[in-house]
Design an enzyme around this catalytic site. Structure first.
Site, short mmCIF file in Angstrom:
data_model
loop_
_atom_site.label_atom_id
_atom_site.label_comp_id
_atom_site.label_asym_id
_atom_site.label_seq_id
_atom_site.Cartn_x
_atom_site.Cartn_y
_atom_site.Cartn_z
N THR A 288 0.85 -1.26 -0.08
CA THR A 288 0.05 -0.07 0.13
C THR A 288 0.84 1.28 -0.06
O THR A 288 1.98 1.39 0.66
CB THR A 288 -0.94 0.08 1.27
OG1 THR A 288 -1.76 -1.23 1.27
CG2 THR A 288 -1.68 1.21 1.27
N ALA B 14 -2.02 4.47 -3.42
CA ALA B 14 -2.37 3.30 -4.22
C ALA B 14 -2.83 2.41 -2.85
O ALA B 14 -1.97 1.59 -2.36
CB ALA B 14 -1.32 2.64 -4.91
N GLY C 138 -24.57 -3.48 27.80
CA GLY C 138 -25.45 -2.31 28.34
C GLY C 138 -24.12 -1.07 28.43
O GLY C 138 -23.13 -1.23 27.54
N GLU D 134 -6.21 -5.83 3.84
CA GLU D 134 -6.06 -6.92 2.97
C GLU D 134 -7.07 -6.78 1.96
O GLU D 134 -7.55 -7.98 1.52
CB GLU D 134 -5.71 -8.33 3.41
CG GLU D 134 -4.38 -8.17 4.24
CD GLU D 134 -3.70 -9.54 4.40
OE1 GLU D 134 -3.98 -10.42 3.86
OE2 GLU D 134 -2.94 -9.85 5.66
N GLU E 241 -15.49 -4.02 -0.18
CA GLU E 241 -15.82 -3.41 -1.43
C GLU E 241 -15.13 -4.46 -2.52
O GLU E 241 -15.62 -4.99 -3.56
CB GLU E 241 -15.91 -2.18 -1.65
CG GLU E 241 -16.77 -1.24 -0.96
CD GLU E 241 -16.78 -1.13 0.65
OE1 GLU E 241 -15.53 -1.60 1.10
OE2 GLU E 241 -17.32 -0.82 1.32
#
Ligand SMILES: Cc1cc2nc3c(=O)[nH]c(=O)nc-3n(C[C@H](O)[C@H](O)[C@H](O)COP(=O)(O)OP(=O)(O)OC[C@H]3O[C@@H](n4cnc5c(N)ncnc54)[C@H](O)[C@@H]3O)c2cc1C
Length: 380
Positions: free
Chosen positions: A126, A130, A339, A363, A367
């Site tokens: 990453t 990108a 709670g 990773e 989507e």
């Protein structure tokens, strides 16, 4: 089809659980709040053989499969997801990329020390521009005087600040798009290579995530990993196994949240009886347990097929997608069952709720998993 664990797998689960409860549990909140990387614990995991579980014994590994690897990550993450993600990035991304794409010399040099936990690994694809579009890598590697010169920066790399060995992807031929990206092995201390900003995160705070910077970083030819131009394709293959590890990370944390909620529901009394006697609470527990089982079954299917040597892009993406989204729902319901106390740091579900979100992002986001699965469905 066999839905039973082997006696060895049961024993492995017991052993990892005992380790996690004795060595990790007492420190979880302290590490989380101070963002302490649990280096001594990681070394101990190496001594126990958990840092190289999926590699052959002749390379220092434990010779186990992806089901066993998943069991290890689940049990660690049931107590602390930070430890789970440290181990996952080290094993199925960094070490496995070297194992699958490296030559003999690279495997023999790196894998025994990575498998023993003497060296920690990270894996860097990453960049700021990108992320999902990982092929948009801007970091470059150019040939110069018989070696490579790397320039650019990677972001969001798990273990970046503690890694002795980094596998990073860089563009070697801009005209060849995906086939212009190559993988390199960079050792800590290489001139021109350093860790940058360490991120301050919502969750998984004991794991270190951050930048890696290449500033005229010179590498000998021998540090090219795999074939020139195949680094991106090899990365996608590493991610098939990596997604099984993220599913296991999600399942482990969801199990931790579920266990805590089940226990709490039996002791917390309102209106004169335990809240577990209210059907509204029972339905939540039922849905949590059912989703947990479904996630585990999907993941073990992917793991079993990968162990058989099959390509599991579709199965591992389905497992990662379902397990991570189910884990977010399960952690949410675990907080609800507690709670107000679910909102308080004295109870473990608050941390699971924060930590588990990463699983729908790292990773490949949910989507992107849906895009990957859709491609596979339409291809078939
Ligand atoms: C804690 C942590 C650890 C990480 N560890 C590593 C690591 O060790 N090594 C590494 O290389 N990376 C690592 N990452 C990076 C991670 O893989 C990326 O964050 C992830 O792939 C998403 O990229 P992005 O953050 O740039 O989001 P973006 O790609 O900018 O996405 C933003 C949003 O747009 C959506 N989106 C993007 N493209 C599409 C599309 N085509 N269709 C539909 N929706 C789309 C995304 O799903 C998301 O919802 C880590 C990230 C985190 C947070």
């Amino acid at each position: 089809m066999d839905f039973e664990y082997t006696p060895e797998q049961r024993q492995l689960r017991r052993s990892v659980r005992e380790f996690a409860e004795a060595e990790i549990l007492p420190h979880v909140m302290e590490w989380d709040e101070a963002q302490t990387f649990p280096l001594a614990t990681i070394r101990k995991l190496g001594e126990l053989g958990y840092m190289g579980s999926i590699f052959p014994e002749e390379l220092g590994g434990a010779g186990l499969g992806y089901v066993e690897y998943s069991i290890i990550i689940e049990e660690l993450s049931r107590v602390d997801g930070s430890v789970g993600i440290i181990l996952a990035a080290h094993t199925s991304l960094c070490s496995n990329h070297i194992f699958k794409s490296g030559d003999d010399a690279q495997r023999k040099h790196y894998l025994p020390k990575l498998a023993s936990g003497e060296w920690i690994g990270c894996w860097s694809l990453t960049e700021t521009e990108a992320g999902s579009d990982a092929a948009g890598t801007r970091t470059t590697a150019t040939l110069d005087g018989g070696g490579w010169v790397l320039n650019g920066a990677k972001t969001f790399t798990t273990n970046a600040h503690y890694a002795d060995v980094c596998v990073a992807m860089a563009m070697t031929d801009r005209t060849a798009a995906q086939h212009g990206i190559s993988a390199f092995i960079i050792e800590k201390g290489t001139p021109g290579f350093r860790a940058g900003k360490k991120e301050n995160k919502l969750g998984l705070r004991a794991s270190a995530t951050g930048e890696l910077i290449f500033d005229n970083c010179r590498l000998p030819q021998s540090q090219l990993l795999g074939k020139r131009g195949e680094g991106f394709v090899d990365s996608l293959k590493a991610l098939d196994g990596g997604r099984i590890s993220i599913a296991a990370l999600a399942i482990g944390m969801a199990q931790g949240a579920y266990d805590a909620a089940l226990k709490y529901s039996k002791v917390r009394k309102q209106f004169g009886r335990p809240i577990s006697e209210f059907q509204a609470i029972q339905y939540k527990l039922v849905d949590m347990a059912t989703e947990l089982d479904a996630a585990r079954l999907l993941n073990y299917r992917a793991a079993t097929r990968l162990d058989r040597g099959e390509r599991v892009t579709r199965e591992s993406s389905m497992a990662k997608l379902f397990a991570s989204e189910a884990a977010v729902r399960i952690a949410n319901e675990a907080v609800q069952i507690h709670g107000g106390y679910g909102f308080i740091k004295d109870y473990p579900v608050e941390k699971f709720y924060r930590d588990v979100k990463l699983c729908t992002i790292g990773e490949g986001t949910s989507e992107i998993q849906r895009l990957v699965i859709a491609r596979q469905l339409l291809k078939d």
